[in-house]
Enzyme design. Structure first.
Site, mmCIF file in Angstrom:
data_model
loop_
_atom_site.group_PDB
_atom_site.id
_atom_site.type_symbol
_atom_site.label_atom_id
_atom_site.label_comp_id
_atom_site.label_asym_id
_atom_site.label_seq_id
_atom_site.Cartn_x
_atom_site.Cartn_y
_atom_site.Cartn_z
ATOM 1 N N GLN A 28 0.331 -0.902 0.305
ATOM 2 C CA GLN A 28 -0.333 -0.468 0.132
ATOM 3 C C GLN A 28 0.188 1.574 0.395
ATOM 4 O O GLN A 28 1.281 1.320 1.035
ATOM 5 C CB GLN A 28 -0.861 0.042 0.740
ATOM 6 N N HIS A 139 4.267 5.516 1.311
ATOM 7 C CA HIS A 139 4.725 3.221 1.033
ATOM 8 C C HIS A 139 4.341 4.275 2.730
ATOM 9 O O HIS A 139 3.913 4.586 3.793
ATOM 10 C CB HIS A 139 5.248 3.144 1.397
ATOM 11 N N HIS A 140 2.638 2.578 2.785
ATOM 12 C CA HIS A 140 1.965 2.767 4.117
ATOM 13 C C HIS A 140 2.431 2.778 5.529
ATOM 14 O O HIS A 140 2.728 2.249 6.363
ATOM 15 C CB HIS A 140 0.528 2.240 4.116
ATOM 16 N N ALA A 141 4.135 1.489 5.323
ATOM 17 C CA ALA A 141 5.121 1.392 5.711
ATOM 18 C C ALA A 141 5.028 2.126 7.308
ATOM 19 O O ALA A 141 5.911 2.251 8.039
ATOM 20 C CB ALA A 141 5.716 0.277 5.515
ATOM 21 N N ASN A 313 1.643 3.144 12.599
ATOM 22 C CA ASN A 313 0.372 2.597 11.821
ATOM 23 C C ASN A 313 -0.030 1.852 13.172
ATOM 24 O O ASN A 313 0.203 1.186 13.696
ATOM 25 C CB ASN A 313 0.304 1.862 11.007
#
Length: 465
Positions: A28, A139-141, A313
């Site tokens: 993602q 990046h979602h990371a 997150n």
């Protein structure tokens, strides 16, 4: 080439959520489109980024590396800003399209099979000079919407010339005050236990085999690789507040989900009239912030170990059902049904359960199993929805006033993913679709806009009675 012991000691392991977002099936990348009032000075932007807190932040100045066992780590590196700022001088997309459509088409193209290079930190700016727009890819990371919005706003200032940081409103929490004695307290505990059991069982069943009935808007396994289209539904926050006041203790999120419910029913009537039964369930996956303090916090708070707010997150998932209904005499019924359902979700610990079970599975069974479970949930539902609150007033970046903020993610097995961001009295809902399933996302966006306006008219009429 082997790594020295000092390098290994400096490497920081990825969080379980970060490892999940690096799996090929769930890879993602967040796209934030930032519209500017004036042409963008690329050199000034590079200088601003080089001096900003962004390049000093550990996540934004680290490479993602893997050890001999394939486990991911962050390793600090020197950021070469020139490699992260990509200037596109020529117009993108159809030459006859307007700026908004061209930017949406560009973001939709990047949503499928356009990974970020791993030989540099996982973010970059695309400067669409012909359209006065910047597209920030992260990046979602590196973090969730709350963390990344906080990071971005640290680099901005108010447009009123005060050189102050933007301010953030509340996230639309209800103003209700809980009153009552011990009896009400025991009732709330009992309700929390009951709804938690009900929704956790439903969550587990969704993971294993229960799925939505197929409709003209259903996705499924492999749909994440299909070409995408992107459209924007535009709302006025004042309109949403007017609707909110029509139902006691309703919130902006209740209004948003009422609009989604009404808009999807309208769209299904257009695509498959008389083919659906009344009350058909269509399930959405909603992302919920789990940080203790509501709203966005300054970056210093997010990075402070004493604040109780952790960078990265930290969100859970809720399964939010939409029920197809043909148009009735009272548009506010969609809001009332949405509020009743969301109130039950709020009483439960479903979001916390999804976060904890995801962490447990990742830690005990590894990212492959955790990814499979998340992929199953997405395949067994119909759409994704998220809502991130932005600044209340207009802001600038490098002295250039921002005209809009819009967010979308790279593709998922869903045929519809929706992300709303509020900004300076407006709210834009980015609707990304698999274009072979939903060829006309502009029609879907119009359905959402008309649903809100119809609710507003009903709310105004109700106050006059």
């Amino acid at each position: 080439m082997g790594r020295s012991e000092s390098e290994v000691e400096r490497d920081e392991p990825l969080t379980p959520a970060g490892r999940l977002f690096l799996r090929p099936e769930m890879d993602q990348i967040i796209h934030c489109a930032i519209g500017c009032k004036y042409p963008i000075d690329v050199d000034a932007l590079r200088s601003e980024i080089a001096a900003s807190v962004m390049v000093k932040h550990p996540r934004f100045s680290s490479l993602m590396v893997r050890d001999r066992r394939g486990r991911e780590h962050w390793r600090r590196t020197t950021v070469d800003v020139d490699r992260h700022v990509i200037a596109v001088s020529d117009p993108v997309g159809d030459s006859a399209a307007g700026d908004e459509e061209a930017v949406n088409d560009y973001a939709a193209d990047l949503a499928v099979s356009s990974p970020l290079a791993t030989d540099k930190p996982l973010w970059e700016f695309h400067i669409l000079r012909a359209h006065d727009c910047m597209l920030l890819r992260i990046h979602h990371a590196l973090g969730d919407g709350i963390s990344l919005m906080s990071m971005f706003l640290e680099c901005c200032r108010r447009a009123d010339g005060s050189d102050r940081r933007p301010s953030i409103g509340s996230v639309g929490a209800s103003e209700r005050t809980d009153v009552g004695g011990r009896r009400r307290g025991w009732w709330m505990v009992g309700a929390a236990i009951w709804w938690t059991v009900v929704f956790v069982v439903e969550f587990v069943l969704r993971t294993l085999w229960v799925r939505d009935q197929r409709t003209t808007v259903s996705g499924g396994a492999g749909v994440e690789l299909w070409p995408r289209k992107l459209a924007t539904a535009k709302f006025q926050i004042d309109d949403m507040k007017t609707v909110k006041k029509a139902v006691s203790h309703a919130t902006i999120n209740d209004v948003l989900f009422g609009v989604i419910s009404s808009g999807l029913s309208r769209y299904l009537d257009i695509r498959s009239p008389k083919a659906l039964r009344e009350g058909l369930q269509i399930t959405g996956v909603a992302m919920v912030n789990l940080r203790k303090q509501p709203g966005l916090q300054e970056l210093s708070n997010l990075m402070s170990g004493n604040s109780g707010i952790r960078w990265g997150n930290k969100f859970g998932m809720l399964l939010l059902p939409v029920y197809y209904h043909q148009g009735g005499s009272d548009p506010l019924q969609y809001l009332k049904r949405a509020k009743a359902m969301i109130d039950q979700k709020k009483q439960s610990l479903e979001a916390h359960f999804s976060y904890k079970i995801g962490h447990f599975v990742m830690s005990c069974f590894g990212p492959k199993v955790a990814c499979w479970l998340n992929y199953r949930i997405v395949c067994n539902t119909t759409f994704t929805i998220s809502n991130v609150i932005g600044p209340k007033e207009e802001i600038t970046v490098v002295g250039n006033p921002i005209t809009y903020l819009r967010v979308n993610n790279t593709s998922l097995p869903h045929a519809i993913t929706m992300h709303m961001v509020s900004y300076a009295g407006r709210a834009d809902l980015q609707i990304m679709v698999a274009k072979e399933i939903i060829p006309d996302p502009q029609v879907l966006a119009k359905c959402f806009e008309e649903a809100l306006l119809e609710m507003k008219e009903a709310a105004v009429a109700a106050t006059k009675e």
